[in-house]
Design a protein around this motif. Structure first.
Motif, PDB file in Angstrom:
ATOM      1  N   PRO A 107      52.030  33.342  37.251  1.00  0.00           N
ATOM      2  CA  PRO A 107      51.014  34.315  37.656  1.00  0.00           C
ATOM      3  C   PRO A 107      49.772  33.663  38.273  1.00  0.00           C
ATOM      4  N   GLU A 108      49.622  32.359  38.078  1.00  0.00           N
ATOM      5  CA  GLU A 108      48.483  31.647  38.678  1.00  0.00           C
ATOM      6  C   GLU A 108      48.646  31.500  40.194  1.00  0.00           C
ATOM      7  N   PRO A 110      49.147  33.413  43.558  1.00  0.00           N
ATOM      8  CA  PRO A 110      49.067  34.788  44.070  1.00  0.00           C
ATOM      9  C   PRO A 110      50.406  35.255  44.644  1.00  0.00           C
ATOM     10  N   TYR A 111      50.720  36.528  44.401  1.00  0.00           N
ATOM     11  CA  TYR A 111      52.014  37.043  44.832  1.00  0.00           C
ATOM     12  C   TYR A 111      52.228  36.906  46.329  1.00  0.00           C
ATOM     13  N   ARG A 146      54.432  42.303  39.295  1.00  0.00           N
ATOM     14  CA  ARG A 146      53.008  41.986  39.473  1.00  0.00           C
ATOM     15  C   ARG A 146      52.207  43.250  39.813  1.00  0.00           C
ATOM     16  N   LEU A 148      49.895  45.044  38.362  1.00  0.00           N
ATOM     17  CA  LEU A 148      48.442  45.012  38.208  1.00  0.00           C
ATOM     18  C   LEU A 148      47.780  44.179  39.304  1.00  0.00           C
ATOM     19  N   GLU A 149      48.350  43.040  39.614  1.00  0.00           N
ATOM     20  CA  GLU A 149      47.785  42.176  40.664  1.00  0.00           C
ATOM     21  C   GLU A 149      47.799  42.893  42.017  1.00  0.00           C
ATOM     22  N   ILE A 150      48.898  43.546  42.326  1.00  0.00           N
ATOM     23  CA  ILE A 150      49.032  44.230  43.607  1.00  0.00           C
ATOM     24  C   ILE A 150      48.101  45.427  43.682  1.00  0.00           C
ATOM     25  N   GLY A 152      45.353  45.826  42.095  1.00  0.00           N
ATOM     26  CA  GLY A 152      43.983  45.299  42.150  1.00  0.00           C
ATOM     27  C   GLY A 152      43.613  44.788  43.523  1.00  0.00           C
ATOM     28  N   SER A 153      44.588  44.268  44.275  1.00  0.00           N
ATOM     29  CA  SER A 153      44.292  43.735  45.609  1.00  0.00           C
ATOM     30  C   SER A 153      44.148  44.830  46.653  1.00  0.00           C
TER      31      SER A 153
END
Length: 155
Positions: A107-108, A110-111, A146, A148-150, A152-153
Motif C-alpha cells: 500500500p506504500e 500508489p496504485y 484500494r 479508499l485510496e482511489i 480519496g484521490s
C-alpha cells in the motif's frame, strides 16, 4: 565465475525497483511456462546481467509472493478478465500477477504507480496491445483492493 546473460531491455533509465519488476516478470514467465521451482528460478535470475542494480528485496517479494499467492491472486483477477486465464499471454499473466500482488501487499506504492509499472512491463516484453488489457484489468482490481485510496484521490 559464471557468465551473466544480457538483459532483454537495455534501457538505462530504470530504477532499482523497476529492474526488480522486470526480473520478477522474467521469473514468473519462466514459472508459468515450465512450472519450475521458485528457488531454481530465483537462483537463475540472480545470475542475469544487471541484477545487481535491482532492488533484490522487492524482487524476492514479487517473485515468491506472486508464486505463493498465485491461486488467490488469480481468483481476484478472473472476474475481471474476458477469457479463461489460461488463454492470457504469459507476459500479460505475469504482469497481472505482479500488479495484483503489489496492489494487495504494498500500500506504500500508489496504485497509479503499480498500474503504470505493470503497463510498462507489458509494453517492453509483451504483444502490441497487451498493455491496454493489463491497464484495464488492474484498474478494476485496484478499485476492489484500494477503494479508499482511489476514492480519496478523486476528491
Amino acid at each position: 565465475m559464471t557468465e551473466k546473460t544480457p538483459h532483454a531491455n537495455p534501457s538505462k533509465n530504470r530504477t532499482p525497483r523497476h529492474r526488480a519488476r522486470e526480473f520478477a516478470l522474467q521469473g514468473l514467465y519462466q514459472w508459468l511456462l515450465n512450472n519450475e521451482d521458485a528457488g531454481a528460478i530465483d537462483a537463475n535470475i540472480r545470475e542475469a546481467h544487471g541484477f545487481d542494480k535491482s532492488d533484490a528485496a522487492h524482487f524476492d517479494a514479487l517473485l515468491h509472493g506472486a508464486i505463493k499467492e498465485a491461486a488467490v491472486l488469480r481468483s481476484g483477477l478472473v472476474p475481471l478478465i474476458d477469457r479463461p486465464i489460461e488463454q492470457l499471454s504469459p507476459v500479460e499473466h505475469a504482469a497481472l500477477l505482479i500488479g495484483a500482488y503489489e496492489l494487495k501487499h504494498h500500500p506504500e506504492i500508489p496504485y497509479k504507480v503499480v498500474i503504470n509499472e505493470a503497463v510498462e512491463l507489458t509494453k517492453s516484453f509483451g504483444g502490441i496491445d497487451g498493455h491496454k488489457y493489463v491497464n484495464g484489468v488492474l484498474d478494476k482490481f485496484a478499485a476492489k483492493v484500494r477503494e479508499l485510496e482511489i476514492s480519496g484521490s478523486k476528491k
